[in-house]
Design a protein around this motif. Structure first.
Motif, short mmCIF file in Angstrom:
data_model
loop_
_atom_site.label_atom_id
_atom_site.label_comp_id
_atom_site.label_asym_id
_atom_site.label_seq_id
_atom_site.Cartn_x
_atom_site.Cartn_y
_atom_site.Cartn_z
N LEU A 63 0.85 -1.19 0.00
CA LEU A 63 0.00 0.00 0.00
C LEU A 63 0.88 1.23 0.00
CD1 LEU A 63 -2.84 1.26 0.25
CD2 LEU A 63 -2.61 1.03 2.73
N ARG A 64 0.82 2.01 -1.07
CA ARG A 64 1.66 3.21 -1.18
C ARG A 64 1.40 4.22 -0.07
NH1 ARG A 64 1.16 5.62 -6.88
NH2 ARG A 64 0.01 3.72 -7.20
N TYR A 70 6.69 5.73 3.80
CA TYR A 70 7.00 5.49 2.39
C TYR A 70 6.29 4.26 1.84
CZ TYR A 70 10.33 9.28 2.66
OH TYR A 70 10.89 10.53 2.80
N GLY A 71 5.24 3.84 2.50
CA GLY A 71 4.40 2.78 1.99
C GLY A 71 4.72 1.40 2.53
N GLY A 138 8.71 -1.78 5.54
CA GLY A 138 8.85 -0.47 4.91
C GLY A 138 9.71 0.45 5.75
N THR A 139 9.74 1.72 5.34
CA THR A 139 10.60 2.70 6.01
C THR A 139 9.86 4.01 6.24
OG1 THR A 139 12.67 3.95 5.82
CG2 THR A 139 11.53 3.46 3.77
N ASP A 140 10.24 4.68 7.31
CA ASP A 140 9.79 6.05 7.58
C ASP A 140 10.84 7.04 7.11
OD1 ASP A 140 7.22 5.84 8.66
OD2 ASP A 140 7.99 5.31 10.63
N GLY A 141 11.86 6.56 6.37
CA GLY A 141 12.95 7.42 5.93
C GLY A 141 14.00 7.57 7.01
#
Length: 201
Positions: A63-64, A70-71, A138-141
């Protein structure tokens, strides 16, 4: 260590929650199907924990919109900032932690039995936290990665791992850093409700 979380069967209530959340987002990827899930499991020598397993097979494989920022990544993908030349991820090796471990900017966790480690031993242990017994969600940056634990006592739990340490998501005795309902469905629902990951935000 948390107990009582069922990672072997997908509870109807969790499946319903996940279906509702993913259905509300037009950019939800289609499910991967059971054949793709079983092929991935055979390749890595694991069985994915529920309800993530059913979600990927029957509801949505990514899910984007999130979670995280970042999805939600499709099965077997890594974030674009994961980097080249990293060690092979070993999903069948047990995830090495059962409690928060903050290796930068905090006190050492005695519960983990961390004695003074040589630089090499420390690097080996940190590498295992990143690469053993978990699937990247995923990542939160900024090097903040969410992992679903696939193997070991924390199987089914979601952890945030970054340059400072590793923290489990969900209410745990004596750990209120990231309160919420543990597990994949609890993590997704927490995000869908627009709640902060951290108690002090």
């Amino acid at each position: 260590m948390m107990t009582g979380m069922n990672t072997e069967t997908c509870a109807p209530s969790e499946a319903a929650t996940l279906r509702e959340i993913f259905a509300s987002h037009a950019d939800a990827a289609p499910p991967a199907g059971w054949e793709a899930v079983r092929s991935f499991e055979a390749e890595h020598g694991i069985v994915l924990p529920e309800p993530y397993r059913t979600c990927v097979a029957e509801i949505s494989d990514g899910l984007r919109a999130g979670p995280p920022d970042y999805g939600l990544l499709p099965l077997a993908k890594t974030p674009s900032d994961w980097g080249e030349g990293r060690a092979e991820r070993r999903l069948a090796q047990p995830f090495p932690l059962t409690e928060t471990w903050q290796w930068e900017g905090g006190e050492e966790e005695e519960d983990e039995g961390r004695e003074e480690l040589s630089d090499e031993e420390f690097d080996t242990r940190v590498d295992a936290v990143y690469d053993h017994g978990s699937l990247l969600l995923g990542t939160d940056g900024c090097g903040m990665y969410w992992h679903l634990i696939t193997t070991g006592p924390q199987r089914g739990h979601v952890w945030l791992i970054d340059e400072f340490g590793a923290i489990p998501f969900g209410t745990r005795p004596g750990t209120l850093v990231m309160p919420g309902t543990p597990g994949f469905a609890g993590w997704v629902a927490h995000w869908a409700e627009g709640r902060s990951w951290f108690a002090d935000d």
